[in-house]
Design a protein around this motif. Structure first.
Motif, PDB file in Angstrom:
ATOM      1  N   GLU A   1     -40.989   6.604 131.193  1.00  0.00           N
ATOM      2  CA  GLU A   1     -40.834   8.013 130.820  1.00  0.00           C
ATOM      3  C   GLU A   1     -41.038   8.177 129.321  1.00  0.00           C
ATOM      4  O   GLU A   1     -40.561   7.358 128.521  1.00  0.00           O
ATOM      5  N   VAL A   2     -41.737   9.235 128.946  1.00  0.00           N
ATOM      6  CA  VAL A   2     -41.939   9.560 127.538  1.00  0.00           C
ATOM      7  C   VAL A   2     -40.964  10.673 127.161  1.00  0.00           C
ATOM      8  O   VAL A   2     -41.048  11.789 127.668  1.00  0.00           O
ATOM      9  N   ARG A   3     -40.027  10.365 126.278  1.00  0.00           N
ATOM     10  CA  ARG A   3     -39.053  11.366 125.815  1.00  0.00           C
ATOM     11  C   ARG A   3     -39.335  11.643 124.337  1.00  0.00           C
ATOM     12  O   ARG A   3     -39.194  10.746 123.491  1.00  0.00           O
ATOM     13  N   LEU A   4     -39.729  12.860 124.052  1.00  0.00           N
ATOM     14  CA  LEU A   4     -40.099  13.211 122.686  1.00  0.00           C
ATOM     15  C   LEU A   4     -38.922  13.831 121.943  1.00  0.00           C
ATOM     16  O   LEU A   4     -38.203  14.682 122.478  1.00  0.00           O
ATOM     17  N   ALA A   5     -38.761  13.411 120.690  1.00  0.00           N
ATOM     18  CA  ALA A   5     -37.816  14.091 119.806  1.00  0.00           C
ATOM     19  C   ALA A   5     -38.507  15.253 119.096  1.00  0.00           C
ATOM     20  O   ALA A   5     -37.913  16.301 118.864  1.00  0.00           O
ATOM     21  N   TYR A   6     -39.799  15.057 118.764  1.00  0.00           N
ATOM     22  CA  TYR A   6     -40.565  16.081 118.057  1.00  0.00           C
ATOM     23  C   TYR A   6     -41.998  16.104 118.591  1.00  0.00           C
ATOM     24  O   TYR A   6     -42.596  15.046 118.799  1.00  0.00           O
ATOM     25  N   GLU A   7     -42.526  17.296 118.782  1.00  0.00           N
ATOM     26  CA  GLU A   7     -43.939  17.485 119.117  1.00  0.00           C
ATOM     27  C   GLU A   7     -44.589  18.170 117.922  1.00  0.00           C
ATOM     28  O   GLU A   7     -44.288  19.327 117.623  1.00  0.00           O
TER      29      GLU A   7
ATOM     30  N   ARG B   1     -38.532  10.151 106.543  1.00  0.00           N
ATOM     31  CA  ARG B   1     -37.150  10.647 106.406  1.00  0.00           C
ATOM     32  C   ARG B   1     -36.183   9.885 107.317  1.00  0.00           C
ATOM     33  O   ARG B   1     -34.977  10.113 107.262  1.00  0.00           O
ATOM     34  N   GLY B   2     -36.716   9.025 108.164  1.00  0.00           N
ATOM     35  CA  GLY B   2     -35.853   8.302 109.093  1.00  0.00           C
ATOM     36  C   GLY B   2     -35.447   9.115 110.301  1.00  0.00           C
ATOM     37  O   GLY B   2     -34.538   8.717 111.046  1.00  0.00           O
ATOM     38  N   GLU B   3     -36.107  10.245 110.530  1.00  0.00           N
ATOM     39  CA  GLU B   3     -35.764  11.125 111.643  1.00  0.00           C
ATOM     40  C   GLU B   3     -36.434  10.707 112.946  1.00  0.00           C
ATOM     41  O   GLU B   3     -35.994  11.117 114.026  1.00  0.00           O
ATOM     42  N   ALA B   4     -37.503   9.935 112.873  1.00  0.00           N
ATOM     43  CA  ALA B   4     -38.243   9.591 114.086  1.00  0.00           C
ATOM     44  C   ALA B   4     -39.135   8.386 113.809  1.00  0.00           C
ATOM     45  O   ALA B   4     -39.340   7.982 112.655  1.00  0.00           O
ATOM     46  N   ALA B   5     -39.635   7.821 114.903  1.00  0.00           N
ATOM     47  CA  ALA B   5     -40.736   6.869 114.856  1.00  0.00           C
ATOM     48  C   ALA B   5     -41.943   7.571 115.460  1.00  0.00           C
ATOM     49  O   ALA B   5     -41.836   8.699 115.951  1.00  0.00           O
ATOM     50  N   SER B   6     -43.098   6.929 115.427  1.00  0.00           N
ATOM     51  CA  SER B   6     -44.279   7.563 116.011  1.00  0.00           C
ATOM     52  C   SER B   6     -45.246   6.505 116.502  1.00  0.00           C
ATOM     53  O   SER B   6     -45.169   5.328 116.102  1.00  0.00           O
TER      54      SER B   6
END
Length: 305
Positions: A212-218, A231-236
């Motif tokens: 499953e792909v769960r996105l924090a940001y699109e 900023r340490g808010e996400a990976a990509s």
């Protein structure tokens, strides 16, 4: 039969939809329909087959479409060649490329072309790959460097190389090792919008593996995605070309995604019915040379097409 009718008919075949064709041609749908009907009456044969999803070419229509592309391309080629015979003529060329490629080779390519081809004025446009394909279909670009270009009757393409995607994070001090897709998907991910090649590559590989792909940001912007990671808010999950500078500066870490490997294909594409451009061979040679430099920087993450 006239050139306007051929242009209208070709656009209908390429879009497979009268409403969409009318919108791209900036004409009223009834006027477009009338031009196509007149063409059918002049030739005495049905050119389109109407159905619930739109329209498709009949065998006669398919033949006319092929000839229309050749005729319209020859007209445009003639116009360009005659215009190039004017004293001090400069050939304007519209080249589209993705944000990652613009970061990696855009400036260098602009300088190369200016120095090597003084009679070419290169105009660079930056967009996601699927947007570039749409612009090629509408003939708003002469050439495009785009990933995952699908087969389309209005677009010609040639594969240049395959490129692996990487998991991009803040440096963690651990050895840089490849990371399994399942492990990468456990991160808080920021990746581009739907239809983007990176997004589709990740989603298709995940579904095939039952993940499953769960996105924090699109996020549509590569710069904004990198900002979230910094900023340490996400990976990509991104092409390495888009983060080379930050990785080399020690600001970001990039690890190849494996099991399965995530790979996309870079294409050089152009409108199918566009005739040859003056100086096109030399321009394409400069594009390939710039990409060879990028391929060398990508190292093991790039593969021949």
């Amino acid at each position: 039969m006239n050139l306007r009718q051929l242009r209208y008919f070709a656009k209908v075949v390429e879009t497979g939809n009268m409403t969409r064709a009318a919108a791209e041609l900036l004409v009223a749908q009834p006027a477009l329909g009338m031009q196509v009907r007149q063409l059918e009456e002049d030739l005495g044969v049905a050119l389109l087959r109407r159905h619930s999803r739109g329209v498709e070419a009949t065998p006669a229509g398919a033949l006319l479409y092929q000839r229309a592309c050749a005729i319209l391309g020859l007209v445009e080629q003639t116009r360009r060649e005659i215009a190039s015979m004017a004293p001090d003529a400069v050939q304007a060329v519209r080249l589209g490329m993705t944000p990652s490629l613009m970061l990696a080779i855009g400036a260098a390519l602009a300088v190369r072309v200016r120095e090597a081809l003084p009679h070419v004025r290169l105009s660079l446009a930056e967009e996601m790959s699927h947007v570039l394909v749409d612009q090629l279909v509408r003939e708003e670009l002469d050439l495009a460097l785009a990933y995952g270009v699908p087969e389309h009757p209005a677009v010609a393409r040639v594969a240049l190389h395959h490129e692996d995607l990487v998991l991009v994070t803040l440096p963690g001090g651990a050895p840089r090792r490849p990371v399994a897709l399942a492990e990468a998907l456990e991160e808080r991910l920021a990746i581009p919008e739907r239809r983007d090649v990176v997004r589709e590559t990740v989603t298709e590989a995940a579904h095939a593996a039952g993940l499953e792909v769960r996105l924090a940001y699109e996020v549509r912007s590569i710069a904004a995605i990198k900002g979230l990671v910094l900023r340490g808010e996400a990976a990509s999950i991104l092409p390495y070309a888009s983060v080379i500078s930050e990785v080399q500066a020690g600001l970001l870490d990039a690890r190849a995604v494996v099991a399965p490997a995530l790979r996309r294909t870079l294409y050089l594409a152009w409108p199918q019915r566009r005739g040859p451009l003056p100086h096109e061979a030399a321009l394409v040679a400069e594009i390939r040379a710039a990409l060879e430099d990028l391929t060398a920087r990508l190292g093991a993450l790039a593969h021949p097409a």
